[in-house]
Design a protein around this motif. Structure first.
Motif, PDB file in Angstrom:
ATOM      1  N   VAL A 188       0.829  -1.227   0.000  1.00 44.95           N
ATOM      2  CA  VAL A 188       0.000   0.000   0.000  1.00 44.95           C
ATOM      3  C   VAL A 188       0.857   1.268   0.000  1.00 44.95           C
ATOM      4  O   VAL A 188       0.465   2.271  -0.586  1.00 44.95           O
ATOM      5  CB  VAL A 188      -1.043   0.088   1.150  1.00 44.95           C
ATOM      6  N   LEU A 189       2.032   1.192   0.637  1.00 46.11           N
ATOM      7  CA  LEU A 189       2.923   2.368   0.603  1.00 46.11           C
ATOM      8  C   LEU A 189       3.216   2.709  -0.852  1.00 46.11           C
ATOM      9  O   LEU A 189       3.206   3.865  -1.273  1.00 46.11           O
ATOM     10  CB  LEU A 189       4.234   2.081   1.332  1.00 46.11           C
ATOM     11  N   HIS A 190       3.453   1.638  -1.605  1.00 46.21           N
ATOM     12  CA  HIS A 190       3.769   1.786  -2.999  1.00 46.21           C
ATOM     13  C   HIS A 190       2.559   2.291  -3.784  1.00 46.21           C
ATOM     14  O   HIS A 190       2.639   3.242  -4.562  1.00 46.21           O
ATOM     15  CB  HIS A 190       4.166   0.398  -3.514  1.00 46.21           C
ATOM     16  N   ARG A 191       1.439   1.637  -3.530  1.00 48.72           N
ATOM     17  CA  ARG A 191       0.215   1.970  -4.237  1.00 48.72           C
ATOM     18  C   ARG A 191      -0.166   3.439  -4.067  1.00 48.72           C
ATOM     19  O   ARG A 191      -0.615   4.093  -4.995  1.00 48.72           O
ATOM     20  CB  ARG A 191      -0.883   1.084  -3.655  1.00 48.72           C
ATOM     21  N   PHE A 192       0.012   3.941  -2.845  1.00 47.60           N
ATOM     22  CA  PHE A 192      -0.370   5.326  -2.561  1.00 47.60           C
ATOM     23  C   PHE A 192       0.795   6.297  -2.733  1.00 47.60           C
ATOM     24  O   PHE A 192       0.676   7.467  -2.391  1.00 47.60           O
ATOM     25  CB  PHE A 192      -0.968   5.434  -1.152  1.00 47.60           C
ATOM     26  N   ASN A 193       1.896   5.767  -3.253  1.00 45.35           N
ATOM     27  CA  ASN A 193       3.049   6.619  -3.541  1.00 45.35           C
ATOM     28  C   ASN A 193       3.521   7.377  -2.300  1.00 45.35           C
ATOM     29  O   ASN A 193       3.795   8.578  -2.346  1.00 45.35           O
ATOM     30  CB  ASN A 193       2.660   7.582  -4.675  1.00 45.35           C
ATOM     31  N   ILE A 194       3.587   6.673  -1.165  1.00 40.69           N
ATOM     32  CA  ILE A 194       3.998   7.328   0.081  1.00 40.69           C
ATOM     33  C   ILE A 194       5.207   6.602   0.690  1.00 40.69           C
ATOM     34  O   ILE A 194       5.468   6.741   1.889  1.00 40.69           O
ATOM     35  CB  ILE A 194       2.836   7.400   1.117  1.00 40.69           C
ATOM     36  N   GLU A 195       5.926   5.832  -0.146  1.00 41.21           N
ATOM     37  CA  GLU A 195       7.102   5.118   0.392  1.00 41.21           C
ATOM     38  C   GLU A 195       8.088   6.048   1.100  1.00 41.21           C
ATOM     39  O   GLU A 195       8.578   5.717   2.175  1.00 41.21           O
ATOM     40  CB  GLU A 195       7.820   4.364  -0.732  1.00 41.21           C
ATOM     41  N   PRO A 196       8.360   7.228   0.538  1.00 39.15           N
ATOM     42  CA  PRO A 196       9.340   8.108   1.205  1.00 39.15           C
ATOM     43  C   PRO A 196       8.879   8.586   2.582  1.00 39.15           C
ATOM     44  O   PRO A 196       9.682   9.117   3.350  1.00 39.15           O
ATOM     45  CB  PRO A 196       9.483   9.294   0.249  1.00 39.15           C
ATOM     46  N   LEU A 197       7.592   8.436   2.874  1.00 36.64           N
ATOM     47  CA  LEU A 197       7.082   8.925   4.173  1.00 36.64           C
ATOM     48  C   LEU A 197       7.114   7.846   5.245  1.00 36.64           C
ATOM     49  O   LEU A 197       6.788   8.113   6.404  1.00 36.64           O
ATOM     50  CB  LEU A 197       5.637   9.412   4.027  1.00 36.64           C
ATOM     51  N   ALA A 198       7.511   6.615   4.867  1.00 38.36           N
ATOM     52  CA  ALA A 198       7.339   5.457   5.758  1.00 38.36           C
ATOM     53  C   ALA A 198       7.866   5.683   7.176  1.00 38.36           C
ATOM     54  O   ALA A 198       7.258   5.257   8.149  1.00 38.36           O
ATOM     55  CB  ALA A 198       7.972   4.221   5.139  1.00 38.36           C
ATOM     56  N   GLN A 199       9.002   6.359   7.310  1.00 34.73           N
ATOM     57  CA  GLN A 199       9.596   6.510   8.642  1.00 34.73           C
ATOM     58  C   GLN A 199       9.256   7.830   9.319  1.00 34.73           C
ATOM     59  O   GLN A 199       9.770   8.165  10.370  1.00 34.73           O
ATOM     60  CB  GLN A 199      11.125   6.325   8.569  1.00 34.73           C
ATOM     61  N   LYS A 200       8.390   8.626   8.666  1.00 33.38           N
ATOM     62  CA  LYS A 200       8.048   9.923   9.272  1.00 33.38           C
ATOM     63  C   LYS A 200       6.977   9.768  10.350  1.00 33.38           C
ATOM     64  O   LYS A 200       6.179   8.826  10.334  1.00 33.38           O
ATOM     65  CB  LYS A 200       7.512  10.893   8.200  1.00 33.38           C
ATOM     66  N   ASN A 201       6.933  10.754  11.232  1.00 35.28           N
ATOM     67  CA  ASN A 201       5.877  10.796  12.228  1.00 35.28           C
ATOM     68  C   ASN A 201       4.609  11.344  11.563  1.00 35.28           C
ATOM     69  O   ASN A 201       4.644  12.450  11.014  1.00 35.28           O
ATOM     70  CB  ASN A 201       6.331  11.720  13.369  1.00 35.28           C
ATOM     71  N   PRO A 202       3.499  10.594  11.598  1.00 37.01           N
ATOM     72  CA  PRO A 202       2.280  11.043  10.916  1.00 37.01           C
ATOM     73  C   PRO A 202       1.856  12.457  11.333  1.00 37.01           C
ATOM     74  O   PRO A 202       1.289  13.195  10.531  1.00 37.01           O
ATOM     75  CB  PRO A 202       1.226  10.025  11.345  1.00 37.01           C
ATOM     76  N   ALA A 203       2.156  12.825  12.578  1.00 33.29           N
ATOM     77  CA  ALA A 203       1.731  14.140  13.065  1.00 33.29           C
ATOM     78  C   ALA A 203       2.392  15.271  12.276  1.00 33.29           C
ATOM     79  O   ALA A 203       1.864  16.385  12.204  1.00 33.29           O
ATOM     80  CB  ALA A 203       2.067  14.278  14.546  1.00 33.29           C
ATOM     81  N   ASN A 204       3.568  14.970  11.674  1.00 35.91           N
ATOM     82  CA  ASN A 204       4.292  16.021  10.957  1.00 35.91           C
ATOM     83  C   ASN A 204       3.974  16.084   9.461  1.00 35.91           C
ATOM     84  O   ASN A 204       4.585  16.846   8.731  1.00 35.91           O
ATOM     85  CB  ASN A 204       5.803  15.819  11.111  1.00 35.91           C
ATOM     86  N   LEU A 205       3.037  15.268   9.019  1.00 33.51           N
ATOM     87  CA  LEU A 205       2.744  15.252   7.578  1.00 33.51           C
ATOM     88  C   LEU A 205       1.823  16.403   7.190  1.00 33.51           C
ATOM     89  O   LEU A 205       1.112  16.960   8.038  1.00 33.51           O
ATOM     90  CB  LEU A 205       2.059  13.932   7.208  1.00 33.51           C
ATOM     91  N   SER A 206       1.833  16.720   5.894  1.00 31.87           N
ATOM     92  CA  SER A 206       0.894  17.730   5.388  1.00 31.87           C
ATOM     93  C   SER A 206      -0.509  17.110   5.349  1.00 31.87           C
ATOM     94  O   SER A 206      -0.652  15.885   5.438  1.00 31.87           O
ATOM     95  CB  SER A 206       1.295  18.169   3.980  1.00 31.87           C
ATOM     96  N   THR A 207      -1.522  17.971   5.202  1.00 34.16           N
ATOM     97  CA  THR A 207      -2.911  17.483   5.223  1.00 34.16           C
ATOM     98  C   THR A 207      -3.148  16.394   4.179  1.00 34.16           C
ATOM     99  O   THR A 207      -3.733  15.351   4.475  1.00 34.16           O
ATOM    100  CB  THR A 207      -3.876  18.661   4.944  1.00 34.16           C
ATOM    101  N   GLY A 208      -2.705  16.666   2.941  1.00 30.09           N
ATOM    102  CA  GLY A 208      -2.941  15.705   1.857  1.00 30.09           C
ATOM    103  C   GLY A 208      -2.191  14.403   2.089  1.00 30.09           C
ATOM    104  O   GLY A 208      -2.703  13.315   1.808  1.00 30.09           O
ATOM    105  N   GLN A 209      -0.971  14.518   2.629  1.00 29.21           N
ATOM    106  CA  GLN A 209      -0.185  13.305   2.928  1.00 29.21           C
ATOM    107  C   GLN A 209      -0.873  12.476   4.014  1.00 29.21           C
ATOM    108  O   GLN A 209      -0.960  11.259   3.916  1.00 29.21           O
ATOM    109  CB  GLN A 209       1.226  13.693   3.404  1.00 29.21           C
TER     110      GLN A 209
END
Ligand SMILES: Nc1ncnc2c1ncn2[C@@H]1O[C@H](COP(=O)(O)OP(=O)(O)OP(=O)(O)O)[C@@H](O)[C@H]1O
Ligand SMILES: [Mg+2]
Length: 438
Positions: free
Chosen positions: A121-142
């Motif tokens: 799913v990381l791949h499917r949603f094109n969010i692989e680079p975000l895998a190790q980030k803290n969700p709280a620090n993501l942008s709204t769309g991310q």
């Protein structure tokens, strides 16, 4: 078969707010349903009922034929995934990877299966680079993408999404809808709320219009949007394509049913009554000259020779100028290019990994003058891996057909079941096509 059904559903919040008043809703297996309604009309409250987050004040909710009870609620939450309107309510783990892995862990899946599903799913949603980030620090769309991925990873039978694309950029929204279509193609029921009538009209099988906690109307987009007063009374605006159609119809250019997309709109234009066309002069021409119309670089060009439609020039024009051609004989559709559908194995068939890249390069070389598009996850991954940029980013099947109608030859790489879907659409529009299996 009903997956979800509510009968006279009422919801009164503890402060006395009457959020739902007698809502009858049903979603059949495999349907794509959009719920529209102004702020505060009860969409979120209704969705909370679908997986037992709140209890009816009165009325009934049945899920897979049963009422929700303490005994079946865990099972229901596995089968019905809910993506919250506010992603912050959903993202809890310290990293995106762990957040998405949280659900599968609760399902009791093995380590390896969890890892594979999360990677997928990381791949499917094109969010692989975000895998190790803290969700709280993501942008709204991310955050939205991560929240949707966190539900999709559980592979529920019904996916309910509360305003899934709010806060996403246009590309992100288009990608998300394509993933939802792909999931629907695999048999999943998709229910979502949105404020975007354009999207609801072109995407959904059925719409529900909510207003002040009541179902104002439900039905196929074609029927709902055909009723101008209804749409106004529901506080909605008409999709642009329908506004354009109405203006054309009022001027005697378009006819028939209300169009839901650009292709339907083109078909509404009555070709038989328009025997005069604007075109670009391919050479110096004089009034009365007999010319041939052809598609060149996506535009109608009038020249002295060729195989296309014939007609006669209305007024003089120099090469490159706009002219008019009257008494046009024949159908513009005969100038269409052809579409090659290249079927990429779907994820369950081994995905892009199982494809011989040599064969892909061969196809690309042979079709190098074609416009290209990719539809579905494994097709996108394949072209991405090869570093191929596609010409169509949005709504690939429709964009490909539109390009073919403008005379371009088109290659569409489509994953698994999506290939059949493209084929059906292409056939429907009577475009020449061929299929290659990878
Ligand atoms: N926890 C709550 N307590 C009291 N009232 C609530 C609560 N949650 C929602 N409401 C009220 O219930 C009604 C329906 O709200 P709901 O969130 O379902 O609307 P919505 O259609 O999802 O709106 P939006 O488009 O803004 O997301 C509103 O009047 C709202 O103020
Ligand atoms: Mg809401």
């Amino acid at each position: 078969m009903n997956t979800i059904k509510t009968i006279g559903l009422e919801h009164i919040y503890p402060d006395g707010t009457h959020a739902l008043s007698g809502v009858d809703f049903e979603a059949n297996q495999g349907e794509k349903i959009a719920v529209l309604g102004p702020n505060g009309s009860g969409k979120t409250t209704l969705f909370y009922h679908f997986n037992g987050l709140v209890k009816p004040t009165a009325g009934e909710i049945r899920v897979f034929g049963e009422n929700i009870t303490r005994n079946n609620i865990d099972d229901i939450r596995k089968r019905i995934g809910l993506v919250f309107q506010e992603s912050d309510n959903q993202l809890i783990a310290p990293t995106v990877f762990e957040d998405i892995a949280f659900g599968p862990k609760n399902l009791g899946l093995g380590q390896e299966e969890i890892r594979d599903r999360v990677r997928d799913v990381l791949h499917r949603f094109n969010i692989e680079p975000l895998a190790q980030k803290n969700p709280a620090n993501l942008s709204t769309g991310q955050k939205k993408r991560v929240a949707i991925a966190g539900v999709v990873v559980m592979e529920p039978e019904v996916i309910v999404l509360d305003e899934p694309t709010s806060g996403m950029d246009a590309r992100g929204a288009a990608d998300t809808f394509e993933i939802l279509d792909e999931l629907n193609n695999d048999g999943k029921t998709i229910i979502l709320s949105t404020h975007d009538p354009n999207l609801a009209a072109s995407w959904a099988d059925r719409l529900y219009l909510l207003n002040k906690g009541k179902v104002f109307r439900s039905g196929a987009p074609k029927h709902i949007f055909a009723d101008e007063k209804l749409v106004a009374d529901a506080g909605m605006i008409h999709p642009v394509i329908m506004q354009t159609f109405r203006e054309f119809r009022a001027r005697g250019i378009s006819k028939g049913e209300i169009p839901l997309n650009v292709l339907d709109f083109l078909e509404s234009v009555d070709a038989k009554i328009i025997n005069i066309r604007c075109a670009i002069a391919g050479c110096d021409l004089s009034a009365g000259d007999e010319v041939c119309l052809e598609m060149k670089e996506g535009m109608l060009v009038a020249g002295r020779d060729g195989e296309g439609l014939r007609g006669s020039v209305v007024f003089d024009g120099r090469k490159g100028e706009d002219i008019a051609v009257r008494d046009v004989r024949g159908d513009l559709w005969q100038l269409a290019g052809s579409i090659t559908i290249i079927r990429v194995p779907g994820i369950i068939e081994g995905g892009s990994r199982s494809v011989e890249t040599g064969k892909v390069w061969e196809i690309l070389e042979k079709n190098k003058n074609c416009k290209t598009g990719a539809m579905g996850t494994s097709a996108k991954v394949l072209l991405g891996k090869l570093g191929i940029r596609t010409d169509f980013e949005f709504d690939v099947a429709q964009s490909g057909i539109l390009a073919a109608l403008r005379g371009f030859n088109v290659s569409i790489f489509a994953s698994g079941g999506m290939a059949e879907r493209v084929m059906e659409k292409v056939k429907e529009r009577k475009i020449r096509y061929s299929v290659i299996e990878l």
